[in-house]
Write an enzyme that holds these catalytic residues in place. Structure first.
Site, PDB file in Angstrom:
ATOM      1  N   ARG A 573       0.842  -1.181   0.000  1.00 19.83           N
ATOM      2  CA  ARG A 573       0.000   0.000   0.000  1.00 19.83           C
ATOM      3  C   ARG A 573       0.886   1.243   0.000  1.00 19.83           C
ATOM      4  O   ARG A 573       2.063   1.190   0.365  1.00 19.83           O
ATOM      5  CB  ARG A 573      -0.904   0.010   1.233  1.00 19.83           C
ATOM      6  CG  ARG A 573      -1.996  -1.052   1.201  1.00 19.83           C
ATOM      7  CD  ARG A 573      -2.780  -1.065   2.503  1.00 19.83           C
ATOM      8  NE  ARG A 573      -3.540   0.163   2.703  1.00 19.83           N
ATOM      9  CZ  ARG A 573      -4.277   0.403   3.789  1.00 19.83           C
ATOM     10  NH1 ARG A 573      -4.310  -0.492   4.776  1.00 19.83           N
ATOM     11  NH2 ARG A 573      -4.954   1.525   3.909  1.00 19.83           N
ATOM     12  N   HIS A 574       0.318   2.344  -0.402  1.00 16.93           N
ATOM     13  CA  HIS A 574       1.007   3.622  -0.321  1.00 16.93           C
ATOM     14  C   HIS A 574       1.337   3.929   1.140  1.00 16.93           C
ATOM     15  O   HIS A 574       0.775   3.335   2.072  1.00 16.93           O
ATOM     16  CB  HIS A 574       0.117   4.724  -0.888  1.00 16.93           C
ATOM     17  CG  HIS A 574      -1.240   4.769  -0.229  1.00 16.93           C
ATOM     18  ND1 HIS A 574      -1.466   5.358   1.002  1.00 16.93           N
ATOM     19  CD2 HIS A 574      -2.429   4.263  -0.635  1.00 16.93           C
ATOM     20  CE1 HIS A 574      -2.732   5.229   1.324  1.00 16.93           C
ATOM     21  NE2 HIS A 574      -3.344   4.568   0.358  1.00 16.93           N
ATOM     22  N   ASN A 580      -5.834   8.886   5.816  1.00  5.69           N
ATOM     23  CA  ASN A 580      -5.714   7.721   6.698  1.00  5.69           C
ATOM     24  C   ASN A 580      -5.711   8.169   8.156  1.00  5.69           C
ATOM     25  O   ASN A 580      -6.355   7.567   9.017  1.00  5.69           O
ATOM     26  CB  ASN A 580      -4.424   6.945   6.416  1.00  5.69           C
ATOM     27  CG  ASN A 580      -4.461   6.159   5.127  1.00  5.69           C
ATOM     28  OD1 ASN A 580      -3.440   6.028   4.448  1.00  5.69           O
ATOM     29  ND2 ASN A 580      -5.623   5.636   4.757  1.00  5.69           N
ATOM     30  N   ARG A 625      -0.996   9.762  -3.705  1.00 11.70           N
ATOM     31  CA  ARG A 625      -0.386   9.097  -2.556  1.00 11.70           C
ATOM     32  C   ARG A 625       0.462   7.896  -2.961  1.00 11.70           C
ATOM     33  O   ARG A 625       1.420   7.552  -2.260  1.00 11.70           O
ATOM     34  CB  ARG A 625      -1.443   8.703  -1.521  1.00 11.70           C
ATOM     35  CG  ARG A 625      -2.623   7.877  -2.017  1.00 11.70           C
ATOM     36  CD  ARG A 625      -3.672   7.851  -0.904  1.00 11.70           C
ATOM     37  NE  ARG A 625      -4.838   7.047  -1.175  1.00 11.70           N
ATOM     38  CZ  ARG A 625      -5.924   7.480  -1.810  1.00 11.70           C
ATOM     39  NH1 ARG A 625      -5.944   8.720  -2.278  1.00 11.70           N
ATOM     40  NH2 ARG A 625      -6.971   6.696  -1.987  1.00 11.70           N
ATOM     41  N   GLU A 646      -7.816   3.436  -6.261  1.00 11.13           N
ATOM     42  CA  GLU A 646      -8.604   2.867  -5.177  1.00 11.13           C
ATOM     43  C   GLU A 646     -10.074   2.741  -5.572  1.00 11.13           C
ATOM     44  O   GLU A 646     -10.538   3.428  -6.501  1.00 11.13           O
ATOM     45  CB  GLU A 646      -8.457   3.736  -3.919  1.00 11.13           C
ATOM     46  CG  GLU A 646      -9.256   3.275  -2.707  1.00 11.13           C
ATOM     47  CD  GLU A 646      -8.883   1.873  -2.214  1.00 11.13           C
ATOM     48  OE1 GLU A 646      -9.067   0.912  -2.988  1.00 11.13           O
ATOM     49  OE2 GLU A 646      -8.446   1.744  -1.064  1.00 11.13           O
ATOM     50  N   HIS A 712      -3.579   0.502  -3.448  1.00  6.05           N
ATOM     51  CA  HIS A 712      -4.491   0.825  -2.358  1.00  6.05           C
ATOM     52  C   HIS A 712      -5.080  -0.459  -1.771  1.00  6.05           C
ATOM     53  O   HIS A 712      -4.985  -1.529  -2.354  1.00  6.05           O
ATOM     54  CB  HIS A 712      -5.596   1.735  -2.875  1.00  6.05           C
ATOM     55  CG  HIS A 712      -5.085   2.921  -3.634  1.00  6.05           C
ATOM     56  ND1 HIS A 712      -4.859   4.143  -3.061  1.00  6.05           N
ATOM     57  CD2 HIS A 712      -4.714   3.044  -4.941  1.00  6.05           C
ATOM     58  CE1 HIS A 712      -4.388   4.983  -3.971  1.00  6.05           C
ATOM     59  NE2 HIS A 712      -4.288   4.343  -5.129  1.00  6.05           N
TER      60      HIS A 712
END
Length: 770
Positions: A573-574, A580, A625, A646, A712
């Site tokens: 994931r980023h 977040n 991101r 995403e 994502h």
């Protein structure tokens, strides 16, 4: 109908019934002499999947096809939902709502445009535009295209993917950055982000997803009932398993007919009590006999199509020459240029919609140690991931359970009638189990055995009559080194040799078994078939004969892109984003402070892990991101995929789950009850994400070099589910933590996994993410 439409009739029924994909191009044209504001660009705002937002500030700009024509192109399933949209005229480089066209919303369905606005878009403009009224003719161009064209066109990088990126729907679908020849300066801490060996960061994967202690063939379906049940075998020939080739070895030069007996009521019961082992002398094949067999096995009128592996994949549809449905022209269609940009994110088909209702049996054919079980397992995993109910039936597993795993090579002799009866018994049991499962609703059965004679294949075909369609999948390998390697793996892994401690004895027995099969072997020339010939080398070819339909076509395209070259795929994931931290979903936020730190550590990890992999590549989504997370990784080409964006949270974009629960309680409960199929209003579901990721999976299978995928949570859950062969219902619940790298190692031994946790994160306290 408004404007013009190609390849789709006035009602659109042809497209709706075809099961194919629609390439659509919406166009606005400025007539000669028509005044036009110099700084105005037509945009479109509307429902999914055109743009996904009615917010005019997020309207999608139309591309200038020429100085007088603007176009927006996209690909949708032929049975897509009704699309509502409007044209908006907006000034260049200005964030404003712009001017909507007059009249009600436009409606697009199956290539047909309707609604009350008419064939002309009328704009009432304020004085600052310099023009009071602007009228632009509207048209829609529609082409029905096959999934082969979609999957092949986006991969033709030289033609469709320019180094600066291709824009479709207002953002790049796929853009390519060849990487920096000279590393760019980064924060000094990047050089010391990982002070210890990579193994220091390795953590155990949750659960035992990849169990390498299980022999691949024994991980298949188990018998439904008692193996002591009587197996009734229809008899079209007196000697099942007997081949014309073996008859010739015995001096009988008259080919044995396998279709003389048409009395379906004739059966003989095979019982284990009737099996008595016998031994006979082996014979050799002379050159004259081989020549006679080759001419005897030719089928009149047979002209399989050949696909050369390693050729220009943009021409693959022309090589395959397959139809999605009988209505589609047999001549290969050339893809519209713009479709190459959008195909990577095209929706393949609706998982919950009507597919091919007829059950399909993929019957493997091939000598031992040719990769049949490997191919069967990979195909089963792919079809399951796409939502097709698929099961893998291995006859060898049935044989070991019925007769034990310690059968010597004599059991497989062509003149051992008891051995032939025994092997046919378990083949019938496995086939009966597969057909019974199909009667209960199963869609695709993968029948894994040598099936090396015409007589055996005729037996299976008769059993499947009026129950399912059979496609034979033959694996042929002439690479001696690869065969020897596969033989070694068999000796090491197969339960058939678990009780033999002497490696040389086991090796000799397996080679004797292989010679017994070679004397009986008859290549497939009958029915619908796919032949994979030396494809592991990357320079082989595939032959397809009498293959039609959407699902068989997808199977062909998947198989033509698979291989067994070992290479790692790194999924991550980023870095933690600012949303977040806030617990908000969707959006396009930058990284948090912790996310920036992870970007440095990830770059150091990749440079250490792939320091000897000059051909590796970095894949990201188009959201900042992931791009920011990858920016310190230098020296590798970077590819941005819109398909890796995403999950689209629609009207919930930017909200927290608590806000959704309070303001949209019905949606909150619907998602909680069925997270897989729940679709955000004006957004996507997990099933939608899986559909748009299919081209990514195909490309990951085709790659022979390492790939780092920075994406994502929902996207990585879906990709990981493919490699781990997870049921679809589990996809939305797969653990995919931040700041953790999942290394998937793909190769001839299957799929292996390692996980590296580079740092902790605090954002998990906000609960699950989409």
């Amino acid at each position: 109908m408004m404007g013009s439409s190609h390849s789709v009739g006035a009602t659109g029924n042809e497209a709706e019934n075809s099961g194919g994909q629609l390439f659509m191009a919406l166009k606005l044209e400025k007539p000669d002499g028509q005044p036009m504001p110099l700084d105005a660009v037509p945009h479109i705002t509307g429902s999914m999947p055109i743009v996904g937002s009615w917010d005019p500030t997020k309207a999608t700009a139309m591309e200038g096809e020429s100085s007088t024509v603007w176009e927006l192109s996209f690909v949708v399933p032929s049975d897509h939902d009704i699309l509502e949209f409007k044209f908006v005229l907006k000034p260049v480089d200005k964030e404003c709502e712009g001017v909507f066209e007059e009249g009600p919303n436009r409606i697009l369905k199956a290539g047909v445009m309707s609604g009350g606005s008419g064939p002309v878009a009328t704009f009432k403009l304020p004085k600052e535009y310099g023009v009071q009224t602007l009228q632009l003719p509207v048209s829609v161009v529609t082409d029905l295209v096959s999934p082969f064209a979609l999957a092949a066109s986006w991969r033709a990088l030289k033609k469709n993917i320019k180094p600066h990126g291709v824009r479709a729907l207002g953002i790049p679908d796929v853009s390519l950055d060849q990487g920096n020849a000279t590393p760019t300066p980064t924060d000094q801490s990047a050089q010391h982000a990982l002070e210890l060996d990579l193994e220091h960061y390795e953590v155990p994967p949750p659960g035992s997803v990849f169990d390498h202690g299980v022999y691949a063939a024994d991980a298949t379906e188990v018998p439904r009932g008692s193996l002591l049940r009587s197996a009734s075998v229809p008899v079209p020939a007196p000697f099942y398993g007997e081949s014309r080739k073996y008859k010739l070895l015995q001096g009988n030069l008259t080919p044995v007919s396998t279709t003389d007996s048409k009395d379906k009521s004739k059966e003989r019961s095979i019982s284990i009590k009737d099996l008595v082992k016998s031994v006979a002398e082996q014979a050799t094949v002379s050159g004259d006999v081989k020549s006679s067999l080759e001419s005897a096995d030719k089928t009149v009128g047979l002209s399989p199509r050949v696909i050369e592996i390693g050729s220009d994949m943009s021409q693959i549809e022309a090589q395959i020459g397959l139809d999605d449905e009988p209505e589609v022209p047999t001549e290969p269609k050339s893809m519209p240029e713009a479709a190459g940009a959008v195909a990577a994110a095209a929706v393949a088909d609706r998982l919950l919609g009507a597919k091919e209702r007829r059950q399909l049996a993929i019957v493997l054919v091939g000598l031992p140690a040719r990769g049949k079980t490997f191919t069967a397992a990979k195909l089963t995993r792919y079809l399951r991931w796409l939502g097709h109910d698929t099961k893998h039936f291995n006859v060898g597993k049935y044989r070991r359970l019925q007769f034990g795993a310690n059968q010597s090579a004599d059991f497989f002799r062509g003149d051992n009638q008891e051995g032939i009866d025994a092997r046919n018994e378990v083949a019938v049991l496995a086939m009966e189990d597969m057909l019974a499962w199909m009667d209960e609703g199963g869609q695709v059965g993968v029948f894994d055995a040598t099936n090396s004679t015409i007589a055996r294949r005729n037996m299976l075909t008769k059993m499947a009559e009026e129950k399912c369609k059979i496609i034979f999948l033959e694996t042929i390998c002439n690479d001696r080194a690869m065969i020897d390697r596969n033989i070694e793996l068999k000796i090491q892994q197969s339960p058939d040799y678990a009780d033999i401690s002497d490696h040389d004895v086991a090796l000799q027995d397996f080679k004797d078994r292989l010679r017994n099969y070679e004397k009986m072997y008859e290549p497939v020339t009958e029915g619908s078939y796919i032949k994979m010939i030396d494809m592991v080398s990357g320079r082989g070819k595939m032959e397809v004969n009498s293959i039609s339909g959407y699902l068989p076509g997808r199977i062909v395209f998947f198989l033509v892109n698979t291989h067994i070259t070992p290479r790692p795929i790194l999924l991550t994931r980023h870095g933690e984003s600012q949303d977040n931290v806030r617990g908000r979903i969707g959006g396009d936020p930058p990284l948090s402070e912790a996310g920036e730190k992870y970007a440095l550590r990830l770059a150091d990890f990749v440079h250490k892990r792939l320091k000897n992999e000059g051909t590796a590549s970095i894949w990201t989504s188009t959201l900042q991101r992931t791009i920011l997370t990858s920016r310190h990784i230098v020296g590798f080409p970077k590819v941005q995929w819109r398909a890796l964006d995403e999950i689209n949270s629609g009207v919930c974009d930017g909200m927290t789950y608590l806000e959704i629960k309070e303001t949209m309680p019905e949606d909150y409960m619907a998602r909680k009850q069925d997270k897989l199929r729940y679709r955000y209003p004006r957004g996507e579901s997990y099933l939608d994400v899986i559909q748009r990721l299919e081209p990514v999976i195909i490309e990951l299978e085709r790659q022979r070099s390492p790939v780092v995928v920075i994406a994502h949570q929902a996207v990585l859950r879906s990709l990981y589910a493919y490699f781990a062969d997870k049921p679809l219902r589990e996809v939305p619940h797969i653990e995919m933590p931040l700041h953790t790298i999942i290394e998937i190692q793909m190769g001839v031994t299957g799929v292996q996994e390692k996980r590296y946790k580079l740092m902790e994160t605090q954002s998990t306290k906000y609960g699950e993410f989409p």
